[in-house]
Design an enzyme around this catalytic site. Structure first.
Site, PDB file in Angstrom:
ATOM      1  N   CYS A 123       1.052  -1.105   0.157  1.00 40.24           N
ATOM      2  CA  CYS A 123       0.048   0.077  -0.019  1.00 40.24           C
ATOM      3  C   CYS A 123       0.856   1.291   0.049  1.00 40.24           C
ATOM      4  CB  CYS A 123      -0.830  -0.022   1.128  1.00 40.24           C
ATOM      5  SG  CYS A 123      -2.444   1.423   0.869  1.00 40.24           S
TER       6      CYS A 123
ATOM      7  N   CYS B 225      -5.591   2.536  -5.219  1.00 40.91           N
ATOM      8  CA  CYS B 225      -4.928   3.318  -3.818  1.00 40.91           C
ATOM      9  C   CYS B 225      -5.764   4.111  -3.310  1.00 40.91           C
ATOM     10  CB  CYS B 225      -3.648   3.666  -3.882  1.00 40.91           C
ATOM     11  SG  CYS B 225      -3.161   4.704  -2.432  1.00 40.91           S
TER      12      CYS B 225
HETATM   13  C1  LIG Z   1      -1.484  -0.378   6.547  1.00 33.57           C
HETATM   14  C2  LIG Z   1      -2.160  -1.040   5.539  1.00 33.57           C
HETATM   15  C3  LIG Z   1      -2.722  -0.486   4.747  1.00 33.57           C
HETATM   16  C4  LIG Z   1      -3.117  -0.885   3.434  1.00 33.57           C
HETATM   17  N1  LIG Z   1      -4.184  -0.383   2.601  1.00 33.57           N
HETATM   18  C5  LIG Z   1      -4.394  -1.167   1.386  1.00 33.57           C
HETATM   19  C6  LIG Z   1      -5.567  -0.397   0.828  1.00 33.57           C
HETATM   20  O1  LIG Z   1      -5.848   0.602   1.118  1.00 33.57           O
HETATM   21  N2  LIG Z   1      -5.895  -0.977  -0.310  1.00 33.57           N
HETATM   22  C7  LIG Z   1      -5.261  -2.080  -0.724  1.00 33.57           C
HETATM   23  O2  LIG Z   1      -5.604  -2.763  -1.599  1.00 33.57           O
HETATM   24  N3  LIG Z   1      -4.462  -2.819   0.121  1.00 33.57           N
HETATM   25  C8  LIG Z   1      -3.977  -2.435   1.207  1.00 33.57           C
HETATM   26  N4  LIG Z   1      -2.893  -2.889   1.842  1.00 33.57           N
HETATM   27  C9  LIG Z   1      -2.180  -4.075   1.368  1.00 33.57           C
HETATM   28  C10 LIG Z   1      -2.738  -5.494   1.687  1.00 33.57           C
HETATM   29  O3  LIG Z   1      -3.438  -5.482   2.660  1.00 33.57           O
HETATM   30  C11 LIG Z   1      -1.929  -6.491   1.119  1.00 33.57           C
HETATM   31  O4  LIG Z   1      -1.348  -6.041  -0.275  1.00 33.57           O
HETATM   32  C12 LIG Z   1      -2.559  -7.863   0.873  1.00 33.57           C
HETATM   33  O5  LIG Z   1      -2.975  -8.266   2.310  1.00 33.57           O
HETATM   34  C13 LIG Z   1      -1.485  -8.887   0.392  1.00 33.57           C
HETATM   35  O6  LIG Z   1      -2.107 -10.177   0.387  1.00 33.57           O
HETATM   36  P1  LIG Z   1      -0.945 -11.287   0.523  1.00 33.57           P
HETATM   37  O7  LIG Z   1      -1.845 -12.593   0.414  1.00 33.57           O
HETATM   38  O8  LIG Z   1       0.028 -11.202  -0.690  1.00 33.57           O
HETATM   39  O9  LIG Z   1      -0.198 -11.034   1.951  1.00 33.57           O
HETATM   40  P2  LIG Z   1      -1.042 -11.544   3.497  1.00 33.57           P
HETATM   41  O10 LIG Z   1      -2.314 -11.242   3.203  1.00 33.57           O
HETATM   42  O11 LIG Z   1      -0.126 -10.492   4.165  1.00 33.57           O
HETATM   43  O12 LIG Z   1      -0.827 -12.755   3.700  1.00 33.57           O
HETATM   44  C14 LIG Z   1       0.389 -13.385   3.582  1.00 33.57           C
HETATM   45  C15 LIG Z   1       0.303 -14.804   4.513  1.00 33.57           C
HETATM   46  O13 LIG Z   1       1.244 -15.685   4.449  1.00 33.57           O
HETATM   47  C16 LIG Z   1       1.648 -16.204   5.700  1.00 33.57           C
HETATM   48  N5  LIG Z   1       2.996 -16.687   5.563  1.00 33.57           N
HETATM   49  C17 LIG Z   1       4.228 -15.871   5.464  1.00 33.57           C
HETATM   50  N6  LIG Z   1       5.298 -16.684   5.561  1.00 33.57           N
HETATM   51  C18 LIG Z   1       4.918 -17.916   5.578  1.00 33.57           C
HETATM   52  C19 LIG Z   1       5.463 -19.176   5.346  1.00 33.57           C
HETATM   53  N7  LIG Z   1       6.727 -19.042   5.634  1.00 33.57           N
HETATM   54  N8  LIG Z   1       4.652 -20.191   5.634  1.00 33.57           N
HETATM   55  C20 LIG Z   1       3.456 -20.537   5.677  1.00 33.57           C
HETATM   56  N9  LIG Z   1       2.668 -18.995   5.696  1.00 33.57           N
HETATM   57  C21 LIG Z   1       3.493 -18.058   5.655  1.00 33.57           C
HETATM   58  C22 LIG Z   1       1.521 -14.953   6.643  1.00 33.57           C
HETATM   59  O14 LIG Z   1       1.158 -15.583   7.957  1.00 33.57           O
HETATM   60  C23 LIG Z   1       0.199 -14.426   6.080  1.00 33.57           C
HETATM   61  O15 LIG Z   1      -0.839 -14.804   6.546  1.00 33.57           O
HETATM   62  C24 LIG Z   1      -2.672  -2.418   3.049  1.00 33.57           C
HETATM   63  C25 LIG Z   1      -1.719  -3.047   3.871  1.00 33.57           C
HETATM   64  C26 LIG Z   1      -1.476  -2.302   5.369  1.00 33.57           C
HETATM   65  C27 LIG Z   1      -0.313  -2.883   6.187  1.00 33.57           C
END
Ligand SMILES: Cc1cc2nc3c(=O)[nH]c(=O)nc-3n(C[C@H](O)[C@H](O)[C@H](O)COP(=O)(O)OP(=O)(O)OC[C@H]3O[C@@H](n4cnc5c(N)ncnc54)[C@H](O)[C@@H]3O)c2cc1C
Lengths: 124, 489
Positions: free
Chosen positions: B238, B433
């Site tokens: 983000c 965003c």
């Molecule tokens: C403050 C903040 C504001 C945000 N605002 C926005 C917004 O306004 N709009 C928007 O679209 N996005 C926003 N985001 C971004 C969005 O939350 C992320 O881009 C999204 O969650 C990404 O998804 P993901 O599945 O890649 O990662 P995540 O949702 O973080 O999931 C990854 C998972 O993998 C697991 N994992 C890690 N390592 C391992 C391992 N070795 N073995 C097994 N599991 C593992 C973790 O436990 C976690 O649960 C924001 C994020 C933050 C922090």
């Protein structure tokens, strides 16, 4: 009431999806030179004829990178960073690219990445 | 999950936060405003669910966050005989991280964003509640923290990223948004040092804002209190969040009547507000209107939390010698460290791929999993895909991108399973965003790799609007949690 709202929502969705789902067609950009021409005329000067690098000009080797790596680098260079306010990893090269652009040496990131990879990396 | 369930959830959200508008008003509003309705409905348009492929093979998904669970759900819709395992240690992994901004701004509670993973693991999918500790992609195997060795035919890497507080001298800890965070919280979340990048940190940040307001009310003298907002030199999730928290702080200070006592200074590592010129200009205007200050190429590298001094690396270019061939001056990259006192500092930590992934054969020199940017297929291993925050694609790293990517991965993975020669689906770099510019307005910045605005709605995308605030606060969460996690929207 809820039914009505939902119907309205659905109608709006239909209108929306058919109304502006299409991509604008005006995005097609044409370039004055091919990636090969740009490379030979400018990049080679600092990165070497084969992308092997040129220490005297501080230009690093770019002949061992994969296409996605090159795409990331070139995106970063042309966009001045890969995020919003995140710094570029290539501040000197970003400046160089601005200057090259002013002189007409523009290129498509994907096309240039493919050119560099196919001509210097894969050939080895 | 059907679209009307999502609409229902939107209305529930509105009901929960009465004050702003009642459920009845909201329904009237939706009925009267086709545009508002289309905003919400457009985002929940669902895809038909019919299993179209009988391809077989064992799929392992590492990481059960937003991207991992959505991919699993989509695959169960597409495959008639799915064999899918998710490996995820966290029982609240699907919690809604974008809501952390609203928690920090005092609009939401932590309970508003917490979701139990168990309820979202699709039927028939196996969940191993462990983390992966090593990858062996040559032999299609991996190991888990519980000592299991698991083999797969196809692997999806969706581990998200790691918040690398330890990269800042004076701080410790490499954590995730929802994992254990005691080490970081020794110094972050108190004494003027805050970060909403992890959920507990977001709760602390709102307390920090209250503290600063209290301090400002007592504050005498001409020198203003200093509130700093950092933005590191790594890709971050983000990209708008480091600025959003600044707008929210501003709004809270104005409401408390103490805005004139505090200087708000944005210190990004880069030299612009936004990679898309249209949005950059709009944000700069918003900054000026609010009397925000900013210093480009000023990257936080160290902090002394006792003395309340932050050290930044400032970078600039200096003219070198004239290059005869190119007819240009060469440039030399310069840097120096500068110290700044703070009363409040919001830290957006440097971010990286988790080392388990980044330093494995799946990673790259920079850690992020190298994929073909359009197809999201791993560069070296054709049976591996990566998506979400861990994938090496420019911009990205938002839930909004992941929402496009999981469809691409599901389509292309099925194609690989079916031994098709062409991968059918392409990602175009879409990111959204919703830049919160006050409590009540949002600028909905949508864009892709062309670095041009790509608005979904026929409205000037550079304007701050109340309607986008409604979208952000009421619609995006149900859309994500009930639409995306079920693989339907
Ligand atoms: C403050 C903040 C504001 C945000 N605002 C926005 C917004 O306004 N709009 C928007 O679209 N996005 C926003 N985001 C971004 C969005 O939350 C992320 O881009 C999204 O969650 C990404 O998804 P993901 O599945 O890649 O990662 P995540 O949702 O973080 O999931 C990854 C998972 O993998 C697991 N994992 C890690 N390592 C391992 C391992 N070795 N073995 C097994 N599991 C593992 C973790 O436990 C976690 O649960 C924001 C994020 C933050 C922090």
């Amino acid at each position: 009431m809820k039914k009505i709202t939902f119907t309205l929502l659905s109608i709006a969705t239909m209108a929306l999806l058919t109304g502006c789902g299409d991509k604008p067609k005006s995005d097609i950009v044409t370039y004055k030179y091919t990636p090969a021409e740009v490379y030979t005329a400018t990049c080679a000067h600092c990165h070497g004829d084969k992308g092997e690098g040129m220490p005297s000009k501080k230009g690093p080797a770019i002949d061992k990178k994969t296409i996605p790596e090159l795409e990331m680098d070139l995106f970063d260079i042309k966009n001045g960073g890969v995020g919003q306010s995140t710094a570029t990893e290539h501040d000197v090269m970003e400046h160089n690219m601005k200057k090259l652009k002013e002189k007409g040496y523009e290129y498509d990131v994907k096309a240039m990445a493919n050119y560099i990879y196919n001509t210097f990396n894969r050939a080895k | 999950m059907k679209s009307n369930k999502i609409i229902e959830e939107v209305l529930n959200e509105i009901e929960k936060h009465e004050g702003v508008m009642s459920r009845r008003d909201a329904m009237k509003f939706l009925a009267a405003s086709p545009l508002a309705a289309s905003v919400i409905a457009g985002t929940v348009a669902s895809t038909p669910a019919h299993a179209s492929s009988s391809a077989k093979g064992k799929i392992v998904i590492v990481g059960g966050g937003l991207a991992g669970v959505a991919t699993a759900a989509k695959l169960t819709h597409k495959l008639s005989n799915p064999d899918i395992t998710i490996i995820e240690p966290n029982t609240k992994s699907v919690s809604y991280q974008p809501g952390q901004t609203l928690i920090a701004g005092g609009v939401w509670q932590k309970s508003d964003i917490e979701y139990e993973t168990e309820k979202f693991i699709p039927k028939g999918v196996t969940w191993i509640k462990e983390s992966v500790v090593s990858f062996d992609p040559k032999n299609n195997k991996l190991k888990t923290s519980g000592g299991q060795e698991i083999s797969y035919d196809y692997l999806v890497v969706a581990t998200g990223l790691a918040l690398d507080f330890a990269a800042i001298k004076g701080l410790e800890g490499v954590i995730t948004s929802y994992g254990p965070n005691e080490v970081v919280r020794q110094k972050v979340g108190k004494n003027g040092v805050y970060s909403m990048y992890f959920a507990d940190g977001a709760v602390d940040t709102y307390k920090g804002i209250q503290e600063l307001i209290a301090k400002a009310k007592e504050h005498k003298g001409t020198e203003k209190l200093q509130a700093l907002f950092t933005d590191p030199a790594t890709p971050i999730k983000c990209g708008g969040a480091p600025k959003k928290i600044m707008y929210l702080m501003h709004d809270r200070l104005v409401k408390a009547g103490v805005r004139d006592k505090v200087e708000l200074l944005f210190c990004p590592s880069g030299d612009k507000m936004f990679g898309v010129p249209e949005y950059h200009t709009a944000i700069l205007e918003q900054f000026k209107q609010r009397d925000f200050k900013w210093e480009y190429k000023t990257n936080l590298v160290a902090i002394d939390t006792d003395k309340k001094v932050a050290t930044f690396e400032k970078k600039w270019l200096e003219k070198g010698e004239f290059d005869e061939d190119l007819k240009e001056y060469t440039m030399i990259s310069m840097s120096k460290e500068v110290e700044k006192k703070y009363d409040f500092i919001h830290i957006t930590p440097p971010q990286k791929a988790p080392d388990v992934v980044g330093k494995s054969p799946l990673g790259s020199s920079k850690g992020w999993v190298p994929v073909v940017q359009e197809t999201l297929q791993h560069v070296s291993f054709k049976n591996i895909f990566a998506l979400g925050d861990v994938a090496a694609v420019p911009m990205g790293k938002t839930g909004g991108s992941a929402r496009k990517q999981y469809n691409v991965v599901a389509d292309n993975l099925v194609a690989i399973m079916e031994k098709q020669s062409q991968l059918p689906s392409k990602f175009d770099g879409y990111t959204v965003c919703p830049l919160i510019t006050s409590i009540g307005t949002v600028m909905l910045a949508e864009f892709n790799w062309t670095a041009k605005p790509t608005p979904s709605f026929p409205l000037d995308p550079t304007q701050e609007r109340w309607i986008w605030w409604l979208l952000k606060v009421y619609a995006l969460k149900p859309m994500t949690v009930y639409g995306m996690l079920s693989g339907r929207a």
